[in-house]
Write an enzyme that holds these catalytic residues in place. Structure first.
Site, PDB file in Angstrom:
ATOM      1  N   GLU A 236      -0.644 -29.160 -11.153  1.00 61.13           N
ATOM      2  CA  GLU A 236      -2.211 -29.057  -9.524  1.00 61.13           C
ATOM      3  C   GLU A 236      -2.842 -30.123 -10.672  1.00 61.13           C
ATOM      4  OE1 GLU A 236      -2.679 -25.386  -8.423  1.00 61.13           O
ATOM      5  OE2 GLU A 236      -1.175 -25.084  -7.632  1.00 61.13           O
ATOM      6  N   GLU A 384       5.422 -23.242  -4.712  1.00 63.48           N
ATOM      7  CA  GLU A 384       4.475 -22.596  -4.917  1.00 63.48           C
ATOM      8  C   GLU A 384       4.076 -22.602  -3.913  1.00 63.48           C
ATOM      9  OE1 GLU A 384       1.024 -22.532  -7.662  1.00 63.48           O
ATOM     10  OE2 GLU A 384       2.376 -22.917  -9.674  1.00 63.48           O
TER      11      GLU A 384
HETATM   12  C1  BGC Z   1      -1.887 -22.394  -9.636  1.00 61.28           C
HETATM   13  C2  BGC Z   1      -1.849 -21.200 -10.242  1.00 61.28           C
HETATM   14  C3  BGC Z   1      -2.376 -20.052  -9.345  1.00 61.28           C
HETATM   15  C4  BGC Z   1      -1.897 -19.773  -8.383  1.00 61.28           C
HETATM   16  C5  BGC Z   1      -2.711 -18.608  -7.951  1.00 61.28           C
HETATM   17  C6  BGC Z   1      -1.928 -22.431  -8.152  1.00 61.28           C
HETATM   18  O1  BGC Z   1      -2.861 -23.761  -8.081  1.00 61.28           O
HETATM   19  O2  BGC Z   1      -0.805 -23.089  -9.875  1.00 61.28           O
HETATM   20  O3  BGC Z   1      -2.030 -21.111 -11.810  1.00 61.28           O
HETATM   21  O4  BGC Z   1      -1.954 -18.979  -9.903  1.00 61.28           O
HETATM   22  O5  BGC Z   1      -2.917 -20.853  -7.221  1.00 61.28           O
HETATM   23  O6  BGC Z   1      -4.095 -18.798  -7.711  1.00 61.28           O
END
Ligand code: BGC
Length: 468
Positions: A236, A384
């Site tokens: 990100e 993610e």
């Molecule tokens: C990030 C993580 C973060 C997750 C939840 C993502 O933007 O890569 O590090 O914990 O979102 O907010």
């Protein structure tokens, strides 16, 4: 009497059930779709509760208080839809959020800067620097086929040009232990944190940081070569550039629109150089960028503003991924934009502890957009997706809806190769501290004991079945 095939119950814990699925059985019983099985001997469902409760636990149905409840769950899965063969299932973490004691980077400094807005220090994290074997064992026991984690640059290169073989060998041991346990290591080379020595020189505002990062990638990938199965260059970068250089809520706490544009360019350059460095140091390892994406929605004539915001947040980065092996899509919610900018949450929508809407549909929308923007030339991976909540049923609901969206995207021909849940553990959620709980596994803040939540078993069951 209801009957179910014994083979359904004899799940091979190491294998992926979908490879053993036979057509007739799938049509015959929903459980077959759920776990995948060969047609063979029948058994009485009445005896299931007594004889096979452990297997139900493995399927993620163990939290059902009774067999009746489990059976309902099984029946309701009669419409199960499989994911493509070879679809990858994993969970993700990041060094600073779980290791503990990462004092030598800009985030630690930020956590200890008065007025930064951080609610607490990352401190001991989940003590994963010491307890990583437990994380490896959890991933394997739950049955995920990959584990995404990041290497901490400030440990491997604590001062400019000074390399710690002990630190990089630590990560190598972790990779090897994962492989040994049948879990593929997916390594991120930069997840938000930058060594203090580099931050002091201007960090990501300096074009030379792209070269420093490429050197770090070359060194680290070289020492991990043979032990990693996928590499994510930068996590990100759009969040780091925007939150750190335009909104001032991440280190280095700057608020400068022009600088943010320059930082975007440095990140894109760094990513492209890192791809080359990792490919030459660890040949054959697929490399890609992981990008924060949101379902940007124009409201009341906000189209051109929406496009303008999205251009800087996403499109510039997507344009920089040409020739990569994959794009990591990371999505959590939507962003509503009116003619003069973001307009916040819609009234009446459920809002999560992170402050944004419960909106699992964002994953499908962002997968479609990443695919469209890169002309269908680069495979996608969900690197993610998840939800910070204390309500584990809400987590299951969120992931189920997000996965339904993934299946719709796949059905439309979009090449999505895997799903990674953020996160394996409840961990340090940056400026929010340890409040928001994204984990499938809870972590006791005093003893660091790890306890899987029902959602962990639920998602593991879906991963094993490779079907929703
Ligand atoms: C990030 C993580 C973060 C997750 C939840 C993502 O933007 O890569 O590090 O914990 O979102 O907010």
């Amino acid at each position: 009497m209801q009957r179910v095939h014994r083979a359904v119950l004899g799940i091979d814990r190491s294998g992926r059930g979908d490879e053993r699925l036979t057509g007739n059985l799938a049509a015959e019983h929903p459980l077959a779709i759920l776990v995948g099985a060969d047609a063979s001997e029948d058994v009485d469902l009445d005896r299931l509760e007594v004889e096979e409760r452990d297997e139900l636990v493995d399927l993620g149905l163990g939290h059902s208080s009774s067999l009746a409840q489990a059976a309902t769950l099984l029946r309701s899965s009669s419409m199960s839809t499989p994911f493509p063969e070879g679809f990858r299932w994993g969970t993700a973490t990041a060094a600073h959020q779980i290791e503990g004691g990462n004092w030598n980077n800009d985030w630690w400094q930020w956590e200890h800067t008065q007025g930064s807005g951080c609610v607490e220090s990352s401190g001991d994290g989940c003590d994963s620097w010491n307890r990583w074997p437990e994380d490896v064992a959890l991933s394997a026991e739950l049955g995920f086929d990959n584990f995404r984690f990041s290497v901490e640059w400030s440990r491997i290169e604590p001062e400019e040009g000074e390399w710690s073989t002990a630190a990089v060998d630590h990560y190598r041991r972790e990779c090897d232990a994962l492989l040994e346990a049948g879990v593929e290591p997916v390594v991120t080379f930069h997840h938000f944190t930058t060594p203090r020595w580099l931050a002091a020189k201007g960090g990501w505002t300096q074009p030379s940081t792209a070269d420093a990062f490429a050197r770090f990638c070359e060194y680290t990938a070289g020492r991990l070569a043979g032990s990693i199965r996928r590499a994510c260059t930068i996590n990100e970068p759009n969040i780091v550039s925007t939150m750190g250089h335009m909104a001032g809520v991440f280190p280095p706490g700057l608020r400068d629109v022009e600088l943010r544009r320059a930082v975007n360019r440095v990140f894109i350059d760094a990513h492209q150089k890192a791809v080359g460095a990792i490919r030459s140091a660890a040949p054959g390892v697929p490399v890609g960028l992981t990008l924060a994406m949101s379902d940007y929605q124009a409201v009341d004539g906000g189209e051109s503003k929406r496009d303008q915001i999205r251009r800087r947040m996403e499109d510039e980065f997507l344009d920089g991924t040409s020739g990569d092996d994959f794009i990591g899509v990371q999505s959590y919610s939507r962003t509503r934009v009116g003619p003069s900018g973001g307009i916040g949450n819609e009234e009446g929508m459920p809002v999560l502890p992170m402050g944004y809407e419960f909106y699992p549909q964002s994953l499908e929308a962002t997968l479609r957009r990443a695919w469209e923007m890169t002309k269908g030339e680069i495979p996608l991976l969900v690197t993610e997706n998840g939800i910070g909540t204390d309500d584990d049923d809400q987590r299951i609901d969120y992931v189920r809806q997000a996965l339904e969206g993934v299946q719709r995207a796949i059905a439309d021909g979009i090449d999505v190769r895997g799903y990674t849940y953020w996160s394996l553990l409840d961990n340090f959620e940056w400026a929010f501290g340890y409040g928001p709980r994204f984990g499938l596994v809870s972590v006791d803040r005093t003893t660091f004991a790890r306890t899987p939540k029902p959602s962990a078993h639920w998602l593991a069951g879906i991963a094993r079945a490779n079907a929703l």
